[in-house]
Design a protein around this motif. Structure first.
Motif, PDB file in Angstrom:
ATOM      1  N   LYS A  28      16.210  42.500  55.001  1.00 23.42           N
ATOM      2  CA  LYS A  28      14.858  43.011  55.217  1.00 23.42           C
ATOM      3  C   LYS A  28      14.289  43.605  53.932  1.00 23.42           C
ATOM      4  CE  LYS A  28      15.257  43.799  60.152  1.00 23.42           C
ATOM      5  NZ  LYS A  28      15.302  44.791  61.236  1.00 23.42           N
ATOM      6  N   ALA A  29      15.125  44.332  53.188  1.00 28.04           N
ATOM      7  CA  ALA A  29      14.671  44.928  51.928  1.00 28.04           C
ATOM      8  C   ALA A  29      14.288  43.834  50.921  1.00 28.04           C
ATOM      9  CB  ALA A  29      15.752  45.828  51.360  1.00 28.04           C
ATOM     10  N   LEU A  30      15.066  42.770  50.862  1.00 22.34           N
ATOM     11  CA  LEU A  30      14.760  41.670  49.951  1.00 22.34           C
ATOM     12  C   LEU A  30      13.456  40.985  50.330  1.00 22.34           C
ATOM     13  CD1 LEU A  30      18.270  40.081  49.343  1.00 22.34           C
ATOM     14  CD2 LEU A  30      16.853  41.324  47.698  1.00 22.34           C
ATOM     15  N   GLU A  31      13.200  40.848  51.612  1.00 27.57           N
ATOM     16  CA  GLU A  31      11.942  40.231  52.066  1.00 27.57           C
ATOM     17  C   GLU A  31      10.743  41.073  51.638  1.00 27.57           C
ATOM     18  OE1 GLU A  31      12.290  39.656  56.290  1.00 27.57           O
ATOM     19  OE2 GLU A  31      13.886  38.194  56.058  1.00 27.57           O
ATOM     20  N   LEU A  32      10.899  42.380  51.622  1.00 29.60           N
ATOM     21  CA  LEU A  32       9.804  43.276  51.244  1.00 29.60           C
ATOM     22  C   LEU A  32       9.464  43.187  49.758  1.00 29.60           C
ATOM     23  CD1 LEU A  32      10.662  46.488  53.294  1.00 29.60           C
ATOM     24  CD2 LEU A  32       8.793  44.877  53.705  1.00 29.60           C
ATOM     25  N   ILE A  33      10.462  42.886  48.926  1.00 26.93           N
ATOM     26  CA  ILE A  33      10.208  42.871  47.480  1.00 26.93           C
ATOM     27  C   ILE A  33       9.876  41.469  46.947  1.00 26.93           C
ATOM     28  CG2 ILE A  33      11.536  44.941  47.024  1.00 26.93           C
ATOM     29  CD1 ILE A  33      13.830  43.190  46.049  1.00 26.93           C
ATOM     30  N   ALA A  75      29.168  46.062  58.556  1.00 24.83           N
ATOM     31  CA  ALA A  75      28.837  45.064  57.532  1.00 24.83           C
ATOM     32  C   ALA A  75      27.634  44.224  57.967  1.00 24.83           C
ATOM     33  CB  ALA A  75      30.045  44.176  57.252  1.00 24.83           C
ATOM     34  N   ARG A  76      27.577  43.826  59.242  1.00 20.21           N
ATOM     35  CA  ARG A  76      26.423  43.067  59.745  1.00 20.21           C
ATOM     36  C   ARG A  76      25.144  43.902  59.646  1.00 20.21           C
ATOM     37  NH1 ARG A  76      30.217  41.145  63.474  1.00 20.21           N
ATOM     38  NH2 ARG A  76      29.611  42.678  65.039  1.00 20.21           N
ATOM     39  N   HIS A  77      25.242  45.167  59.986  1.00 16.81           N
ATOM     40  CA  HIS A  77      24.088  46.064  59.933  1.00 16.81           C
ATOM     41  C   HIS A  77      23.575  46.211  58.492  1.00 16.81           C
ATOM     42  CE1 HIS A  77      21.453  49.371  61.001  1.00 16.81           C
ATOM     43  NE2 HIS A  77      21.984  50.083  60.024  1.00 16.81           N
ATOM     44  N   ILE A  78      24.482  46.421  57.562  1.00 18.89           N
ATOM     45  CA  ILE A  78      24.106  46.572  56.156  1.00 18.89           C
ATOM     46  C   ILE A  78      23.492  45.269  55.630  1.00 18.89           C
ATOM     47  CG2 ILE A  78      25.006  46.895  53.811  1.00 18.89           C
ATOM     48  CD1 ILE A  78      27.044  48.871  55.096  1.00 18.89           C
ATOM     49  N   ALA A  79      24.072  44.128  55.988  1.00 17.14           N
ATOM     50  CA  ALA A  79      23.541  42.838  55.540  1.00 17.14           C
ATOM     51  C   ALA A  79      22.124  42.626  56.065  1.00 17.14           C
ATOM     52  CB  ALA A  79      24.457  41.703  55.984  1.00 17.14           C
ATOM     53  N   GLU A  80      21.876  42.984  57.314  1.00 19.76           N
ATOM     54  CA  GLU A  80      20.539  42.845  57.892  1.00 19.76           C
ATOM     55  C   GLU A  80      19.539  43.750  57.178  1.00 19.76           C
ATOM     56  OE1 GLU A  80      17.441  41.414  59.970  1.00 19.76           O
ATOM     57  OE2 GLU A  80      19.464  40.580  59.876  1.00 19.76           O
ATOM     58  N   LYS A  81      19.927  44.988  56.892  1.00 21.75           N
ATOM     59  CA  LYS A  81      19.057  45.910  56.152  1.00 21.75           C
ATOM     60  C   LYS A  81      18.751  45.351  54.759  1.00 21.75           C
ATOM     61  CE  LYS A  81      18.736  49.696  58.733  1.00 21.75           C
ATOM     62  NZ  LYS A  81      17.526  50.378  59.096  1.00 21.75           N
ATOM     63  N   ALA A  82      19.754  44.786  54.097  1.00 26.49           N
ATOM     64  CA  ALA A  82      19.562  44.215  52.766  1.00 26.49           C
ATOM     65  C   ALA A  82      18.617  43.017  52.829  1.00 26.49           C
ATOM     66  CB  ALA A  82      20.903  43.809  52.164  1.00 26.49           C
TER      67      ALA A  82
END
Length: 74
Positions: free
Chosen positions: A68-73, A59-66
């Motif tokens: 980062k993805a939000l920062e990109l958009i 869950a921590r890994h997925i939250a971190e990926k999300a």
């Protein structure tokens, strides 16, 4: 494949071959056990203390990926 979680005992079971039975169970460590079928293939994986071992880290890994993805958009 089926994934079952016993919340009361905090055990996650990944049934890789629901139509096949385990011949033996082999421990990988104190919390992870592998079920092996007649042909030597892995048919299931049992993970004790799953919330600590798998669920929370995932869950921590997925939250971190999300994040980062939000920062990109933005």
């Amino acid at each position: 494949m089926k994934v079952l979680y016993d919340e009361e005992h905090d055990i996650l079971y990944i049934d890789l071959a629901p139509d096949r039975k385990a011949r033996e169970t082999k421990p990988l460590n104190d919390d992870i056990f592998i079920d092996v079928g007649e042909d030597g293939d892995i048919v299931g994986i049992e993970i004790w203390r799953a919330s600590e071992t798998i669920i929370e880290p995932l869950a921590r890994h997925i939250a971190e990926k999300a994040r980062k993805a939000l920062e990109l958009i933005k």
